[in-house]
Design a protein around this motif. Sequence first.
Motif, PDB file in Angstrom:
ATOM      1  N   LEU A 183     -62.949  31.075  29.765  1.00 43.40           N
ATOM      2  CA  LEU A 183     -63.385  32.428  30.117  1.00 43.40           C
ATOM      3  C   LEU A 183     -63.756  32.514  31.597  1.00 43.40           C
ATOM      4  N   ILE A 184     -64.370  31.456  32.124  1.00 42.34           N
ATOM      5  CA  ILE A 184     -64.689  31.426  33.560  1.00 42.34           C
ATOM      6  C   ILE A 184     -63.404  31.454  34.382  1.00 42.34           C
ATOM      7  N   LEU A 185     -62.419  30.677  33.969  1.00 38.05           N
ATOM      8  CA  LEU A 185     -61.143  30.639  34.678  1.00 38.05           C
ATOM      9  C   LEU A 185     -60.444  31.994  34.624  1.00 38.05           C
ATOM     10  N   LEU A 186     -60.441  32.631  33.457  1.00 36.11           N
ATOM     11  CA  LEU A 186     -59.797  33.940  33.321  1.00 36.11           C
ATOM     12  C   LEU A 186     -60.510  34.991  34.171  1.00 36.11           C
ATOM     13  N   ARG A 187     -61.845  34.946  34.211  1.00 31.90           N
ATOM     14  CA  ARG A 187     -62.580  35.901  35.026  1.00 31.90           C
ATOM     15  C   ARG A 187     -62.292  35.676  36.518  1.00 31.90           C
ATOM     16  N   LEU A 188     -62.135  34.436  36.928  1.00 29.58           N
ATOM     17  CA  LEU A 188     -61.800  34.139  38.314  1.00 29.58           C
ATOM     18  C   LEU A 188     -60.407  34.678  38.664  1.00 29.58           C
ATOM     19  N   LEU A 189     -59.455  34.492  37.762  1.00 30.45           N
ATOM     20  CA  LEU A 189     -58.103  35.020  37.987  1.00 30.45           C
ATOM     21  C   LEU A 189     -58.118  36.544  38.056  1.00 30.45           C
TER      22      LEU A 189
END
Length: 490
Positions: free
Chosen positions: A363-369
């Motif tokens: 979820l952190i990675l998706l929010r960063l993207l």
Amino acid sequence: MADERNTVLTYAIRGPVVLKYLGQLALLLALLTLVPLVVALVAGDDAMRWRYGLLCTVLFLLGGLFARLPAPLRIQGNEALTITALAFLGASLLMSWPIMGSGVSFVDALFEAVSGVTTTGLSTLTHIEMRSTTLLFTRAWMQWYGGLGFIVLSVALLMGHQAAARRLSDPAGSGETLVATARTHARHSLMVYVTLTLVGLVLVWTLTGNGFPALLQVLSAVSTGGFSNYPDSLAGLASRPAAVAVMLIAFLGAVSLPLYWRAMHAGRRAGLGVLLSDVELRGLLAASLVIGILLSGLGWLQGRELSWYHGFMMGVSAQTTTGFTTMSITEMDAASKVVMIVSMLLGGSVGSSAGGFKLLRLLILLRLLQLMIRRTGMPPHAVAEPYLAGRKLESDDVLRALQLIILFIGLVVVSWLPFVVMGYDPLDALFEVVSASGTVGLSSGITRPGLEPLLKGVLCFDMLAGRLEIIALLVVLYPRNWFGRRKEVQ
């Protein structure tokens, strides 16, 4: 020059500090080992009870000796990681010796112990239904205390030094699972874990009418471990409602334990809001639903009977990294295996007993993207910060998430290559390696008594690395962790 400056600031671990806390963990392991010792005595298992008795005695003596060493004012990060890694390595080696008393070779006993302590569930044992009562209980019991992490147990029960306790309960410094103080967090987690275990035992015992098998299934379920006393796992249970109940307990075990505590102390109505507002729980529910639908649909296209039942049960098992099965993985098509590989990679919630690289990090990675895409339409000097569930994501949060995902994928690739070189089907080998690294326990059929010792060693390393989230093992293998300047023990 920068590397030289970093080297100057690096301190090697201090032997007395590591030995002190390993001593305390040895005392705890001795207490935990008393339980299978009692089972061996009641069952009249001569081959295992004297081994357990001797092991308990040695652990109490050595643990008592080292635990008396002076406590430091502060424990270093590399010391906490080293203690954690050595604790799991040591417990696996020590517990393999009693398992050998049931007629298992050292290699297979070590494999079983590693799989148990890391809550993986892969096994090289055959004819499991014919194994002794003591061995069956030992496997489930190792998964139960490995699921909570006997590191956390020791913080809750033995350690009184707050600074050291905080380092040991969260050695990587993530802060993701701390509630207030380390010891409070550990005790809350222990209380929730025991409550889930007792509730699960009552439920499954009621549905099966048989106490001992129900106990074994629940110990493995709440720890998301997956060891079963049936050769065909949950398919061996007398009823499907009982199998569904076991999988429900496994799903609850994959939810962050501190979340339950916050919900229980928020009141009935507010508590439900706490649960539903948790982004990881919503993600776990959504992922389980999507994986279940995909597997059900693929099973239906194959003409499999009860495709919806097997699809959702296998989907939840993979997503929670439990490893229970209602059908053989070898019966699945390639597309279904790929779906399960993705699910096993993701895993459950941070602060739970589940494995994988955890949904929160995805979820952190998706929010960063998402933020990167949004910034393409913003003015050059606009400031946009990443937020998740109303909390600002600090740069350290993002770095740790990316770091672990990259390390996890790297571990899978490196471990997969030896299987391919030795002639195993690439997809089945990838499935096996992901299952071990994610501490899942589902097997494509590669894990078996005749598996080459080298590959058993690879899977053991994967299970330990997955349980320790890789970093701790890398610290232990780093030479400067052992040699160099040391601070004084104060």
